[in-house]
Motif scaffolding. Structure first.
Motif, mmCIF file in Angstrom:
data_model
loop_
_atom_site.group_PDB
_atom_site.id
_atom_site.type_symbol
_atom_site.label_atom_id
_atom_site.label_comp_id
_atom_site.label_asym_id
_atom_site.label_seq_id
_atom_site.Cartn_x
_atom_site.Cartn_y
_atom_site.Cartn_z
ATOM 1 N N LYS A 8 0.831 -1.197 0.000
ATOM 2 C CA LYS A 8 0.000 0.000 0.000
ATOM 3 C C LYS A 8 0.867 1.249 0.000
ATOM 4 C CE LYS A 8 -2.213 -0.415 4.033
ATOM 5 N NZ LYS A 8 -3.059 -0.022 5.185
ATOM 6 N N VAL A 9 0.234 2.344 -0.319
ATOM 7 C CA VAL A 9 0.891 3.635 -0.267
ATOM 8 C C VAL A 9 0.935 4.097 1.194
ATOM 9 C CG1 VAL A 9 0.811 6.015 -1.089
ATOM 10 C CG2 VAL A 9 0.001 4.170 -2.566
ATOM 11 N N GLU A 10 2.089 4.615 1.614
ATOM 12 C CA GLU A 10 2.247 5.029 3.009
ATOM 13 C C GLU A 10 2.651 6.499 3.077
ATOM 14 O OE1 GLU A 10 4.249 1.438 5.359
ATOM 15 O OE2 GLU A 10 5.348 1.937 3.535
ATOM 16 N N PHE A 11 2.057 7.207 3.975
ATOM 17 C CA PHE A 11 2.371 8.613 4.184
ATOM 18 C C PHE A 11 3.737 8.744 4.853
ATOM 19 C CE2 PHE A 11 1.771 12.960 5.337
ATOM 20 C CZ PHE A 11 2.150 13.099 6.653
ATOM 21 N N LEU A 12 4.524 9.695 4.369
ATOM 22 C CA LEU A 12 5.801 9.998 5.016
ATOM 23 C C LEU A 12 5.732 11.327 5.756
ATOM 24 C CD1 LEU A 12 8.438 9.047 2.280
ATOM 25 C CD2 LEU A 12 7.825 7.767 4.325
ATOM 26 N N VAL A 13 5.369 12.390 5.021
ATOM 27 C CA VAL A 13 5.482 13.721 5.600
ATOM 28 C C VAL A 13 4.603 14.701 4.833
ATOM 29 C CG1 VAL A 13 7.440 14.346 4.126
ATOM 30 C CG2 VAL A 13 7.200 15.423 6.383
ATOM 31 N N PHE A 67 15.575 10.968 7.248
ATOM 32 C CA PHE A 67 14.826 11.671 6.218
ATOM 33 C C PHE A 67 14.781 13.169 6.520
ATOM 34 C CE2 PHE A 67 12.830 8.217 3.821
ATOM 35 C CZ PHE A 67 12.928 7.147 4.687
ATOM 36 N N SER A 68 14.764 13.957 5.464
ATOM 37 C CA SER A 68 14.513 15.384 5.629
ATOM 38 C C SER A 68 13.855 15.914 4.364
ATOM 39 C CB SER A 68 15.809 16.156 5.933
ATOM 40 O OG SER A 68 16.716 16.039 4.860
ATOM 41 N N VAL A 69 13.150 17.014 4.519
ATOM 42 C CA VAL A 69 12.516 17.647 3.367
ATOM 43 C C VAL A 69 12.830 19.128 3.411
ATOM 44 C CG1 VAL A 69 10.600 16.040 3.013
ATOM 45 C CG2 VAL A 69 10.333 17.907 4.644
ATOM 46 N N GLU A 70 12.830 19.726 2.227
ATOM 47 C CA GLU A 70 12.951 21.167 2.178
ATOM 48 C C GLU A 70 12.413 21.684 0.851
ATOM 49 O OE1 GLU A 70 16.968 22.479 2.651
ATOM 50 O OE2 GLU A 70 17.656 21.557 0.797
ATOM 51 N N ARG A 71 12.151 22.970 0.878
ATOM 52 C CA ARG A 71 11.677 23.647 -0.321
ATOM 53 C C ARG A 71 12.596 24.851 -0.501
ATOM 54 N NH1 ARG A 71 6.589 26.551 -1.997
ATOM 55 N NH2 ARG A 71 6.315 25.845 -4.142
ATOM 56 N N PRO A 72 13.780 24.621 -1.050
ATOM 57 C CA PRO A 72 14.840 25.626 -0.989
ATOM 58 C C PRO A 72 14.571 26.886 -1.792
ATOM 59 C CG PRO A 72 15.482 23.769 -2.373
ATOM 60 C CD PRO A 72 14.182 23.395 -1.734
ATOM 61 N N ASP A 73 13.851 26.782 -2.895
ATOM 62 C CA ASP A 73 13.762 27.924 -3.788
ATOM 63 C C ASP A 73 12.330 28.291 -4.137
ATOM 64 O OD1 ASP A 73 14.759 25.909 -6.681
ATOM 65 O OD2 ASP A 73 13.030 25.825 -5.329
ATOM 66 N N GLY A 74 11.376 27.817 -3.392
ATOM 67 C CA GLY A 74 9.980 28.147 -3.648
ATOM 68 C C GLY A 74 9.350 27.377 -4.784
ATOM 69 N N SER A 75 10.126 26.519 -5.457
ATOM 70 C CA SER A 75 9.510 25.691 -6.483
ATOM 71 C C SER A 75 9.807 24.222 -6.250
ATOM 72 C CB SER A 75 9.953 26.113 -7.889
ATOM 73 O OG SER A 75 11.340 25.986 -8.038
ATOM 74 N N ASN A 76 11.071 23.858 -6.104
ATOM 75 C CA ASN A 76 11.399 22.465 -5.851
ATOM 76 C C ASN A 76 11.047 22.057 -4.428
ATOM 77 O OD1 ASN A 76 12.975 21.463 -8.308
ATOM 78 N ND2 ASN A 76 13.903 23.440 -7.876
ATOM 79 N N PHE A 77 10.643 20.817 -4.296
ATOM 80 C CA PHE A 77 10.353 20.234 -2.982
ATOM 81 C C PHE A 77 11.128 18.923 -2.942
ATOM 82 C CE2 PHE A 77 8.408 19.262 0.847
ATOM 83 C CZ PHE A 77 7.524 18.193 0.813
ATOM 84 N N THR A 78 12.084 18.827 -2.029
ATOM 85 C CA THR A 78 12.982 17.676 -2.069
ATOM 86 C C THR A 78 12.835 16.789 -0.844
ATOM 87 O OG1 THR A 78 14.786 18.890 -1.003
ATOM 88 C CG2 THR A 78 14.689 18.961 -3.412
ATOM 89 N N GLU A 130 7.474 24.476 6.638
ATOM 90 C CA GLU A 130 7.827 23.592 7.738
ATOM 91 C C GLU A 130 7.003 22.311 7.673
ATOM 92 O OE1 GLU A 130 7.213 26.061 11.164
ATOM 93 O OE2 GLU A 130 5.100 25.525 11.298
ATOM 94 N N ILE A 131 7.488 21.303 8.361
ATOM 95 C CA ILE A 131 6.791 20.039 8.406
ATOM 96 C C ILE A 131 5.520 20.192 9.227
ATOM 97 C CG2 ILE A 131 6.889 17.690 9.317
ATOM 98 C CD1 ILE A 131 9.854 17.640 8.571
ATOM 99 N N SER A 132 4.390 19.767 8.653
ATOM 100 C CA SER A 132 3.116 19.797 9.374
ATOM 101 C C SER A 132 2.921 18.520 10.176
ATOM 102 C CB SER A 132 1.947 19.928 8.396
ATOM 103 O OG SER A 132 2.109 21.036 7.568
ATOM 104 N N GLU A 133 3.280 17.437 9.551
ATOM 105 C CA GLU A 133 3.090 16.139 10.173
ATOM 106 C C GLU A 133 4.051 15.138 9.536
ATOM 107 O OE1 GLU A 133 -0.744 14.496 9.468
ATOM 108 O OE2 GLU A 133 -0.543 12.995 11.029
ATOM 109 N N LYS A 134 4.461 14.173 10.312
ATOM 110 C CA LYS A 134 5.298 13.116 9.761
ATOM 111 C C LYS A 134 4.915 11.778 10.376
ATOM 112 C CE LYS A 134 8.975 14.141 13.044
ATOM 113 N NZ LYS A 134 10.403 14.506 13.216
ATOM 114 N N SER A 135 5.183 10.722 9.637
ATOM 115 C CA SER A 135 4.847 9.395 10.124
ATOM 116 C C SER A 135 6.046 8.790 10.852
ATOM 117 C CB SER A 135 4.440 8.496 8.961
ATOM 118 O OG SER A 135 5.571 8.173 8.176
#
Lengths: 116, 115
Positions: free
Chosen positions: B42-47, B65-76, B53-58
């Motif tokens: 199944k598909v599983e939620f990560l973040v 793991f980390s996430v960021e949106r460095p330039d207002g367009s990419n989400f990594t 900022e992170i709203s929620e994470k599993s």
């Protein structure tokens, strides 16, 4: 607890048959949303429908129809006159608004095989 | 019609290496997500991510793991030190508004293979 159950792991039918995919959900919330997504062999997730908990009207879109019944916590999906191109994995998912929870809760999926 | 894009479509990496998965959400969307799907499961939620900022994470989304949106367009999504069990399809999604009232639009996915 929030949960989505798709009890049918795999369904195989011959083309032109009607097929129903079952989805049962659990949630304590009064406001929630239910979704169906299709995942063809190519792997992408294709949105099919969204339903909110206050709208129990059934919906029909071409050969696709959805039956939402709050009394049984079910949101079943029927394909009429199935076609080979309908072969895919179908996921039911739940989203709810309580506590700022934005994630989709997914069922395990039902693999639908349509044989020519 | 606007769409979510993801690169690369397939990434092969060795265990212990860092990987960065990239997503370009739909431009006026405000909420962003990463999900993963281990093959055949199944598909599983990560973040989820909102307002930079992170709203929620599993529970899956641990310190590796980390996430960021460095330039207002990419989400990594970055995985610092990959493990064999990180092999999966990773889906990015974006959403215009809050929660289930709006559809989450999914990208085509990045298949990550850790060897």
């Amino acid at each position: 607890a929030q949960k989505v159950t798709q009890a049918q792991t795999e369904i195989s039918v011959v083309e032109k048959e009607d097929v129903t995919l079952d989805c049962v959900y659990e949630t304590r919330d009064t406001t929630y949303y239910l979704f169906w997504y299709k995942q063809p062999p190519s792997g992408e997730l294709v949105f099919l429908i969204r339903r909110n908990s206050f709208d129990e009207q059934n919906e029909i879109s071409g050969r696709y129809s959805w039956n939402f019944q709050k009394s049984t916590s079910s949101f079943n999906f029927t394909i009429t006159a199935s076609q080979v191109v309908d072969s895919a994995v179908y996921f039911c998912a739940l989203n709810y608004d309580l506590d700022s929870n934005y994630q989709l809760i997914w069922g395990a999926g039902t693999k639908l095989i349509i044989k020519p | 019609e606007p769409e979510v894009t993801q690169t690369p479509s397939h990434q092969v990496t060795q265990m212990g290496q860092e990987v960065i998965l990239r997503c370009v959400p739909i431009s006026n969307h405000l909420y962003f997500y990463w999900y993963r799907q281990i093959l055949g499961q199944k598909v599983e939620f990560l973040v989820s991510f909102y307002n930079n900022e992170i709203s929620e994470k599993s529970e899956i989304f641990d310190d590796q793991f980390s996430v960021e949106r460095p330039d207002g367009s990419n989400f990594t999504l970055k995985i610092r030190s990959t493990k064999l069990e990180d092999s999966a399809m990773y889906f990015c999604a974006s959403q215009l508004g809050l929660a289930g009232a709006y559809e989450q639009y999914f990208g085509p996915g990045t298949r990550l293979t850790v060897t």
